[in-house]
Design a protein around this motif. Sequence first.
Motif, PDB file in Angstrom:
ATOM      1  N   HIS A 102      25.785  22.573  29.272  1.00 62.41           N
ATOM      2  CA  HIS A 102      25.896  23.510  28.160  1.00 62.41           C
ATOM      3  C   HIS A 102      25.390  22.965  26.817  1.00 62.41           C
ATOM      4  N   GLY A 103      24.945  21.712  26.758  1.00 63.59           N
ATOM      5  CA  GLY A 103      24.596  21.141  25.474  1.00 63.59           C
ATOM      6  C   GLY A 103      25.844  20.706  24.722  1.00 63.59           C
ATOM      7  N   PHE A 104      25.733  20.537  23.404  1.00 63.06           N
ATOM      8  CA  PHE A 104      26.853  20.013  22.628  1.00 63.06           C
ATOM      9  C   PHE A 104      27.678  21.088  21.936  1.00 63.06           C
ATOM     10  N   ARG A 105      27.040  22.132  21.450  1.00 60.98           N
ATOM     11  CA  ARG A 105      27.757  23.093  20.619  1.00 60.98           C
ATOM     12  C   ARG A 105      28.626  24.044  21.446  1.00 60.98           C
ATOM     13  N   ALA A 106      28.097  24.639  22.492  1.00 66.00           N
ATOM     14  CA  ALA A 106      28.826  25.662  23.246  1.00 66.00           C
ATOM     15  C   ALA A 106      30.132  25.152  23.855  1.00 66.00           C
ATOM     16  N   PRO A 107      30.174  23.925  24.404  1.00 66.75           N
ATOM     17  CA  PRO A 107      31.418  23.478  25.040  1.00 66.75           C
ATOM     18  C   PRO A 107      32.334  22.691  24.104  1.00 66.75           C
ATOM     19  N   GLU A 108      32.172  22.868  22.799  1.00 67.52           N
ATOM     20  CA  GLU A 108      32.929  22.055  21.844  1.00 67.52           C
ATOM     21  C   GLU A 108      34.437  22.143  22.088  1.00 67.52           C
ATOM     22  N   LYS A 109      34.954  23.342  22.336  1.00 70.01           N
ATOM     23  CA  LYS A 109      36.395  23.512  22.538  1.00 70.01           C
ATOM     24  C   LYS A 109      36.865  22.781  23.792  1.00 70.01           C
ATOM     25  N   PHE A 110      36.094  22.865  24.853  1.00 72.80           N
ATOM     26  CA  PHE A 110      36.514  22.196  26.079  1.00 72.80           C
ATOM     27  C   PHE A 110      36.483  20.681  25.901  1.00 72.80           C
ATOM     28  N   VAL A 111      35.443  20.175  25.258  1.00 74.77           N
ATOM     29  CA  VAL A 111      35.361  18.722  25.019  1.00 74.77           C
ATOM     30  C   VAL A 111      36.545  18.260  24.180  1.00 74.77           C
ATOM     31  N   GLN A 112      36.930  19.071  23.191  1.00 75.09           N
ATOM     32  CA  GLN A 112      38.097  18.714  22.389  1.00 75.09           C
ATOM     33  C   GLN A 112      39.362  18.642  23.235  1.00 75.09           C
ATOM     34  N   TYR A 119      43.728  11.426  23.260  1.00 81.86           N
ATOM     35  CA  TYR A 119      44.488  11.178  22.031  1.00 81.86           C
ATOM     36  C   TYR A 119      45.969  11.009  22.325  1.00 81.86           C
ATOM     37  N   TRP A 120      46.555  11.907  23.137  1.00 77.24           N
ATOM     38  CA  TRP A 120      47.970  11.793  23.461  1.00 77.24           C
ATOM     39  C   TRP A 120      48.265  10.456  24.127  1.00 77.24           C
ATOM     40  N   LYS A 121      47.418  10.052  25.065  1.00 81.25           N
ATOM     41  CA  LYS A 121      47.627   8.764  25.734  1.00 81.25           C
ATOM     42  C   LYS A 121      47.597   7.626  24.714  1.00 81.25           C
ATOM     43  N   GLY A 122      46.617   7.673  23.817  1.00 82.83           N
ATOM     44  CA  GLY A 122      46.525   6.621  22.816  1.00 82.83           C
ATOM     45  C   GLY A 122      47.715   6.622  21.875  1.00 82.83           C
ATOM     46  N   TRP A 123      48.138   7.817  21.443  1.00 83.57           N
ATOM     47  CA  TRP A 123      49.273   7.906  20.518  1.00 83.57           C
ATOM     48  C   TRP A 123      50.515   7.279  21.135  1.00 83.57           C
ATOM     49  N   LEU A 124      50.784   7.589  22.413  1.00 81.98           N
ATOM     50  CA  LEU A 124      51.974   7.035  23.053  1.00 81.98           C
ATOM     51  C   LEU A 124      51.797   5.554  23.352  1.00 81.98           C
ATOM     52  N   GLU A 125      50.574   5.150  23.656  1.00 78.59           N
ATOM     53  CA  GLU A 125      50.318   3.724  23.908  1.00 78.59           C
ATOM     54  C   GLU A 125      50.640   2.883  22.685  1.00 78.59           C
ATOM     55  N   LEU A 126      50.417   3.442  21.503  1.00 76.66           N
ATOM     56  CA  LEU A 126      50.706   2.720  20.261  1.00 76.66           C
ATOM     57  C   LEU A 126      52.176   2.807  19.861  1.00 76.66           C
ATOM     58  N   ARG A 423      47.162   8.554  13.653  1.00 83.61           N
ATOM     59  CA  ARG A 423      47.661   9.675  12.855  1.00 83.61           C
ATOM     60  C   ARG A 423      47.638  10.934  13.710  1.00 83.61           C
ATOM     61  N   GLY A 424      47.433  12.095  13.073  1.00 83.72           N
ATOM     62  CA  GLY A 424      47.385  13.348  13.804  1.00 83.72           C
ATOM     63  C   GLY A 424      46.068  13.527  14.538  1.00 83.72           C
ATOM     64  N   PHE A 425      45.986  14.645  15.290  1.00 87.37           N
ATOM     65  CA  PHE A 425      44.787  14.862  16.094  1.00 87.37           C
ATOM     66  C   PHE A 425      43.569  15.160  15.240  1.00 87.37           C
ATOM     67  N   PHE A 426      43.748  15.829  14.111  1.00 90.03           N
ATOM     68  CA  PHE A 426      42.565  16.261  13.364  1.00 90.03           C
ATOM     69  C   PHE A 426      41.755  15.099  12.805  1.00 90.03           C
ATOM     70  N   PRO A 427      42.371  14.033  12.263  1.00 83.82           N
ATOM     71  CA  PRO A 427      41.557  12.866  11.925  1.00 83.82           C
ATOM     72  C   PRO A 427      40.878  12.256  13.155  1.00 83.82           C
ATOM     73  N   PHE A 428      41.581  12.287  14.285  1.00 86.81           N
ATOM     74  CA  PHE A 428      41.001  11.771  15.531  1.00 86.81           C
ATOM     75  C   PHE A 428      39.805  12.624  15.947  1.00 86.81           C
ATOM     76  N   LYS A 429      39.935  13.947  15.788  1.00 87.78           N
ATOM     77  CA  LYS A 429      38.870  14.857  16.202  1.00 87.78           C
ATOM     78  C   LYS A 429      37.557  14.565  15.483  1.00 87.78           C
ATOM     79  N   GLU A 430      37.666  14.144  14.225  1.00 87.98           N
ATOM     80  CA  GLU A 430      36.455  13.835  13.465  1.00 87.98           C
ATOM     81  C   GLU A 430      35.662  12.696  14.092  1.00 87.98           C
ATOM     82  N   ARG A 431      36.314  11.898  14.899  1.00 89.66           N
ATOM     83  CA  ARG A 431      35.650  10.749  15.521  1.00 89.66           C
ATOM     84  C   ARG A 431      35.038  11.074  16.880  1.00 89.66           C
ATOM     85  N   ILE A 432      35.260  12.285  17.384  1.00 88.64           N
ATOM     86  CA  ILE A 432      34.776  12.613  18.727  1.00 88.64           C
ATOM     87  C   ILE A 432      33.259  12.447  18.864  1.00 88.64           C
ATOM     88  N   PRO A 433      32.438  12.939  17.930  1.00 83.33           N
ATOM     89  CA  PRO A 433      30.990  12.727  18.101  1.00 83.33           C
ATOM     90  C   PRO A 433      30.621  11.254  18.208  1.00 83.33           C
TER      91      PRO A 433
END
Length: 443
Positions: A102-112, A119-126, A423-433
């Motif tokens: 699908h390329g990068f833009r169309a599946p953005e929600k699924f990739v997130q 992210y949840w695994k990392g948050w609990l690991e810490l 921190r929360g997911f939204f700062p983490f989301k910025e790092r996804i690319p």
Amino acid sequence: MPEGYRPALSERPARPPTLGFVTEPRTAADPDASADALFPATRAAALARLADALPRLGAAYGRDRNHDRGLGAESTVSALSPYVRHRLVTEHELVVAIVERHGFRAPEKFVQEVFWRTYWKGWLELRPQVWRDYVDDVTRLMDDSEHPLPVDEGVRDRYLAAVEGRTGIDGFDDWARELVANGWLHNHVRMWFASIWIFTLRLPWQLGADFFLRHLYDGDPASNTLSWRWVAGLQTRGKTYQATAENIARYTDGRYRPRGLASSAEPLDGPPPPPASPAPESRPLTAGRALLLVGEDDLHPESLPLHGVEVVGVVRPERGAPRGPSCAAEAVQAFQRGALADAGRRASERFGCAESVIEAVRASELLAIARAHEVDRIVTGYAPVGAAADTLARARAEAAADGVRIETVLRGWDARAWPHATRGFFPFKERIPGLMRDAGIGA
């Protein structure tokens, strides 16, 4: 093999079977129904499910994913979570397949959504104390019989009505029975269910999380525990999730419109989470001969980065770890056994060595096999915070006292992402690319 391992063509079904939810849910009145009718516990089934789901995981997923149209209707989600949770398909493989299709833009929600799990695994690991507190709470709230029930008799009646689907709440009762019958629920349904459990039925969130963890094929210590905490207002402090009749009716296409739901969802009281500890680091393995222990959190041993290790034997437990302080449901145990057997067979074939089966991950059994192979080292995939990690930690300490080391292999996917779950997911989301680039996806 490198983390970017791609399944061989022989692993990819030329014409995948229809593995969507087209069968009627299993029920207690149907004892002959196959335990793996919806989720066969093999990597081949996981790859077939991925191939079947791929066409709808682009823009259509972002548009339709909140709709639960029920069993028998075309799925709006991938239903891959039981396979990804156990890494019968790895996150890297999944994201590569989606981007290639699908390329990068169309599946953005699924990739997130894939990265939410990371992210949840990392948050609990810490913050492993959050898991330990949850386990202590469930132990305190439940008795210690073979089939645990709440200690508090006033809670017990409401609890039994909830888990047996006898509350009279439209939708909720069907979802409770569907969970027990099928080992899976649509993600949006899980949110409604948790909200009704906490704010309408006034039941302890820990008991709801335990109910889910024991019955979900994809029951994951991090995603499950932290999602229930989020609904309750404990994860993002003061922010709760409130189920409403209008929202449920809209996203179930009018099948359900429950009455009498709580009119407010006040956050539960609880201590703030502890500060984040340092993330685990990837360490080079010692070169030379070793046994490979197959762990249920990473059932794709073929792609573990075992650089310099000569695998002389494969060991795998016959059964999985318990789901927290309670035993998993029988169907979940059957899924664990099947998935472990499938991974053990594949590992034995990949590394060209014999497979040894032990009852569970215990030092005594591991030591006996290590001595038979004349090795003093066992390597295994990293087990994130949860019951399997607790079991492995005990075995590692006991084996070390007898001169056998158990080394864990941390995948690059986790090593790169988990340090950013502070921190929360939204700062983490910025790092996804950037995380995708670092994983070689789209580089």
